[in-house]
Design a protein around this motif. Structure first.
Motif: not given
Lengths: 356, 698
Positions: B16-20, B45-46, B57-58
């Motif tokens: 999953a990412s925070r970047t649209p 993880p971050s 994180p996992s």
């Protein structure tokens, strides 16, 4: 009367061509010439007389008048072949000597055409060497030139034919091969005491085949330009490349026939436009109307065959070693090639006769 | 069976990412924004939190159970993630990540390893290289598609992700409802057949739609499709079927059977409704999702203009649908209110000045007519007609009948409102009449499929040991073909009558043979290298006496030797002359995926040109055989035209069944055909004139 047996150390080396050429020259030199083929392998019926196709052609080319029944006394029909495998067929050699005696009665010189090589025919008791000895003939051995190694054949023939051996004729020597023939083969054979009676150059017209013959051999269907079935094909090309490449390649090759898949209309058009003499369409796929009409207009027969391109090419490869002298254009050319390239003075000297 | 894929109680998005704009972001966003009700665990993880959800994180750090893992990490990390899924006891995963088989050799190797690892870890997965899964009823959108389709009864699976997107986008404005949306990707684990089965079990799915490019196991595909199509309509768009065919195949059957024919036969035999275009796929789905199946082929067309009515009638004529005349009673009632110049027969033309009311009354009466099993309503937007009101009336009337009603309100701008009304009321509206007919026809065919009695099979018992020995011998001798004697025995064992024949090595034997068989006779060359005997002059017919036979023997053997010096000539075959009949062809080919197919067609020398043939995949049922004989366009010729007697169709069918048995008994047959098989008049049977087999190494 003297007789020359025209033999070879392998099949399809050009014996018929040499027989025709020699016969024509001897006639011109005023000799009474006869032609005899002890064993024929290409049966044909002429006016209901069973004879051999090659013998019949030579007979006609030399305009002979002898009874056709005597020209080729033993013909290997399927019938005779099967019978001779099943049991020994008797009396064949007697038949041969009798016909030969009849034919040679009023001749100065007899040409005797071998079949296969000088070694074939043993199973019938008619091996070439045996026959020529029985007929008391001298032998000329025609060898198709494939490379230097053919000197082996010449030496073996000399050994087997002993006092009957006159010398050899090298046939189908291409321009590229000429140098090695002159530099190695001739000097070597001379040193071994083998006479070279002639060196015949390779000639693409003699090796050509008519579209009609081709069609018969491939079991095809000709779709157009039926009046041009006599076109002579000298080379075969396979149309399986890109169109731009194809054009170039077709144009470079004289009197070519193109073998191409029936669905490759692009290649077919380039072949027609670059003047191929015949198209062989494979896979039993019929061309479009447009292609048909263009071909008809340009007088190029299109032939549809059942097999694929590879099988047809394989067949033609086999075919090219056994082309026969059928067409008059080819016959005339062939005879000319022989008389220009045979050392007749040497031949006469060896036979102990001279022109009249 | 794949429940945890569609209605998981919890989902983890690994990667999953925070970047649209990143896939790992879009998927998480889709899951959240379309009101997924289960627990959501972003894994990164971050990050501490993504889109308002606590991030871990996992997988190992997630405190609770996870039902479904959505994997979006780079390809090189996927294997490791799958191992972790195994440890976390997650049984289902959607692998979105690309960079596997579709990207080359390295990727293919990685995919192979992935399948292995996943099996080891006990994880089933969809993908890799896919768009994800949507389940509208579970409100789960685990995909990176833009938008969420409306709830509905269409279950869609696709091998192509891009096509999924296109279909979804196309469906959104019309509010076409879906139950499930599955992008299959590379199908490394879960395949079409798994999905088909699962959609068949899904109570929210009324119609199953699929887009496939190929199948890996044809037999399994047919088995599952057969089972599924008995429960629900299964509509498949299959691409990549056109092939220039096996062009240079040595038999007729081989050349005639392209992949197209194979898939057609496979779909037909397993009840799959085949769509040839994306448009078809949609059109059919709409019809199936919204209307009851027609109970029979009788359709009525109601139109306000002649042209479209004729077009629709033409389209019906080309299909199995029939435009029947209405009951006299119905016609009489129609006369009461329709203008006298209207057409009361089918198509029913209610004229250009019709308003909504005329449509309503007519439709009502036609639907009441017991001879009509469904109606197609056509409309061209004339000045007098109120399209929206007509749409409402049509929708209103149709709901009282268990008969399908479809419409084609033609035009664009002026019918937009009407189209929406119809769609909302579950009346599929099509742009053109032909499309409506095609969709209706698909429904009728499906009705016929589910109503047909179970297939029956005939088992033909022959003593196949002798034939098996022949196949063995051919294999041992490294041949591809039978000798004539072998062929004779094989065919005889399977009940095929063949001309009486005797082998002759010499002309004397030929004459003796001819005497035994009786004049007139046919002579054929016998040589293992010669397949097409007559092509090269190896056949002589109608030989009437000793002289004929002797000459023919000489001519055939000489001719063949001349043109095929490399062929071994065994001798000749002397055969009885067969009285004339109809030439048909029966063949076997082998498809790498579906196995043996049987072909039937009118035979003789024109077979390749006419291509009037039918195919079925082995095993053939009695019904298949019945149909395939009648399917060819020239079937009337077999039944007899202009006073000709009927051909022995029963014997032809029996021959097809025998060939079917032969194909089942000997998988090593690559190609075979009987061409021609000569069919005599009824009761007189069939006889094999020429046969060809190609046998493979198995």
């Amino acid at each position: 009367m003297v007789s020359i047996y025209i033999g070879s150390t392998g099949g399809y080396t050009g014996k018929s061509l040499v027989s025709m050429g020699l016969g024509q020259r001897f006639k011109k030199d005023g000799l009474k010439v006869g032609y005899f083929k002890p064993v024929g392998i290409l049966p044909v019926k002429v006016d209901n007389i069973l004879t051999d196709t090659d013998a019949w052609r030579i007979y006609r080319a030399l305009e002979l008048k002898d009874p056709l029944t005597e020209i080729c006394p033993v013909i290997l029909t399927q019938e005779l072949m099967v019978k001779s495998y099943l049991r020994d067929v008797k009396g064949l050699m007697t038949k041969i000597t009798r016909s030969f005696r009849n034919l040679s009665k009023d001749k100065d010189i007899m040409l005797v055409g071998g079949y296969g090589s000088i070694y074939t025919g043993s199973y019938l008791g008619l091996q070439g060497i045996q026959v020529l000895k029985r007929l008391d003939s001298y032998a000329v051995v025609v060898i198709k030139y494939d490379g230097e190694y053919i000197v082996d054949y010449a030496m073996q023939a000399k050994k087997d034919l002993r006092d009957r051996f006159l010398g050899i004729i090298l046939n189908k020597v291409t321009d590229e091969q000429k140098q090695s023939v002159e530099e190695y083969v001739i000097p070597f054979l001379r040193r071994k005491g083998i006479d070279i009676l002639g060196i015949l150059p390779h000639d693409s017209v003699i090796g050509a085949i008519t579209v009609e013959e081709l069609n018969e051999m491939l079991g095809g269907k000709v779709l157009c330009a039926h009046d041009h079935m006599g076109n002579l094909v000298e080379q075969f090309l396979i149309g399986a490349m890109q169109v731009d490449k194809a054009m170039e390649y077709f144009k470079k090759t004289r009197n070519n026939a193109v073998i191409v898949g029936g669905d490759r209309s692009d290649i077919q058009l380039s072949a027609i436009e670059s003047g191929s003499v015949c198209l062989i369409l494979t896979g039993e796929l019929y061309p479009s109307e447009m292609i048909l009409s263009t071909a008809e207009e340009k007088n190029i027969p299109l032939m549809v065959v059942r097999e694929d391109t590879y099988s047809i090419a394989k067949k033609l490869e086999r075919l090219s070693v056994r082309l026969r002298l059928r067409d008059t254009v080819k016959v005339d050319r062939g005879m000319a090639v022989v008389s220009e390239n045979i050392n007749f003075p040497l031949l006469y000297e060896k036979l102990g006769i001279r022109p009249k | 069976m794949l429940n945890s894929f569609f209605s998981p109680k919890s989902i983890a998005v690994i990667g999953a990412s925070r970047t649209p704009g990143k896939v790992g972001f879009d998927i998480l966003k889709n899951i959240i924004q379309y009101d997924y009700e289960g627990r959501i665990y972003p894994i990164n993880p971050s990050a501490d939190e993504i889109l308002g959800k606590k991030s871990y994180p996992s997988l190992a750090d997630v405190p609770d159970n996870v039902d479904l893992a959505v994997v979006v990490v780079p390809a090189k990390n996927v294997l490791e993630v799958i191992e972790q899924c195994g440890k976390k006891k997650i049984r289902s995963a959607i692998i979105i990540t690309a960079g596997f088989k579709e990207s080359g050799v390295e990727g293919a190797r990685l995919e192979h390893e992935l399948a292995y690892k996943a099996a080891e870890a006990g994880v089933r997965f969809v993908g890799p290289n896919c768009l994800g899964i949507i389940d509208t009823h579970a409100k789960m959108n685990a995909s990176f598609a833009a938008g969420m389709p409306a709830q509905g009864g269409i279950g869609f699976f696709s091998q192509s992700g891009a096509l999924c997107l296109a279909v979804l986008d196309r469906a959104l404005p019309d509010g076409i409802g879906f139950s499930k949306f599955i992008s299959m990707g590379n199908k490394a684990d879960i395949t079409d057949t798994d999905i088909m089965r699962s959609l068949a079990e899904d109570e929210n799915t009324k119609v199953i739609l699929g887009y496939i490019e190929g199948v890996s196991d044809g037999k399994k595909f047919m088995e599952v499709a057969n089972e599924v199509s008995k429960k629900k309509p299964l509509i498949i768009l299959k691409s990549g079927t056109t092939s220039a065919g096996a062009k240079a195949a040595s038999s007729h059957t081989g050349a005639l059977a392209g992949r197209e024919a194979t898939f057609d036969a496979a779909f037909r035999q397993s009840g799959v409704i085949r769509a040839y275009t994306i448009k078809d796929l949609f059109n059919f789905a709409l019809a199936f999702a919204s209307q009851p199946l027609p109970k029979g082929p009788h359709i009525a067309i109601i139109t306000n203009s002649g042209g479209p009515g004729i077009l629709a009638a033409d389209a019906c004529d080309k299909s199995d649908l029939q435009l029947v005349t209405l009951h006299k009673e119905t016609i009489d009632k129609l006369r009461e209110f329709l203008p006298p110049v209207a057409s009361f027969y089918n198509p029913i033309d209610i004229l250009g000045d019709s308003g909504a009311e005329r449509y309503e009354k007519t439709l009502q009466l036609v639907l009441q007519d017991s001879s009509i099993q469904g109606v197609l309503v056509l409309l061209t937007p004339t000045a007098t007609v109120d399209v929206a009101s007509t749409a409402r009336k049509v929708s209103y009337v149709s709901q009282f009948f268990e008969k399908p009603v479809m419409t084609s309100f033609m035009g664009k701008k002026s019918i937009e409102s009407a189209s929406r009304i119809l769609m909302k009321n579950n009346i599929p509206n099509y742009e053109y009449p032909e499309e409506a007919v095609a969709a209706y026809h698909a429904m009728y065919r499906y009705h016929a499929w589910i109503k047909r009695p179970p297939k029956t099979f005939t088992n033909i018992n022959v003593n196949k040991n002798g034939v098996a020995a022949i196949f063995e011998k051919v294999k041992r001798e490294n041949r591809e073909r039978f000798t004539d004697e072998e062929m004779h025995e094989v065919l005889e064992t399977y009940g095929f009558r063949q001309p009486k024949g005797l082998f002759a090595r010499t002309s004397e034997e030929a004459v003796a043979g001819a005497k035994r068989i009786g004049y007139p006779i046919v002579m054929k060359i016998m040589s293992p290298q010669i397949v097409h005997k007559s092509d090269i002059g190896g056949v002589r017919k109608n030989l009437n006496n000793k002289n004929d036979v002797e000459n023919a023997f000489f001519e055939i053997t000489t001719h063949v030797r001349n043109i095929m010096p490399a062929a071994t000539i065994y001798g000749v075959l002397i055969q009885e002359m067969i009285s004339p009949g109809k030439e048909v062809i029966i063949g076997i080919t082998k498809d790498p995926q579906f196995g043996h197919m049987i072909m039937f067609g009118l035979g003789g020398i024109y077979v390749e040109v006419l291509r009037d043939i039918s195919f079925r995949i082995v095993p053939l049922s009695n019904e298949d055989v019945h149909e395939m004989v009648r399917e060819i366009k020239t079937f009337p010729l077999l039944r007899g035209v202009r006073g000709e007697p009927e051909t022995d169709i029963g014997a032809i069918e029996q021959s097809l069944l025998s060939f079917n048995q032969l194909a089942m008994d000997f998988p090593q047959i690559i190609e075979a055909d009987l061409n021609p098989l000569l069919a005599h008049t009824r009761g007189k049977g069939v006889i094999v004139i020429d046969a060809r087999f190609t046998i493979g190494g198995e």
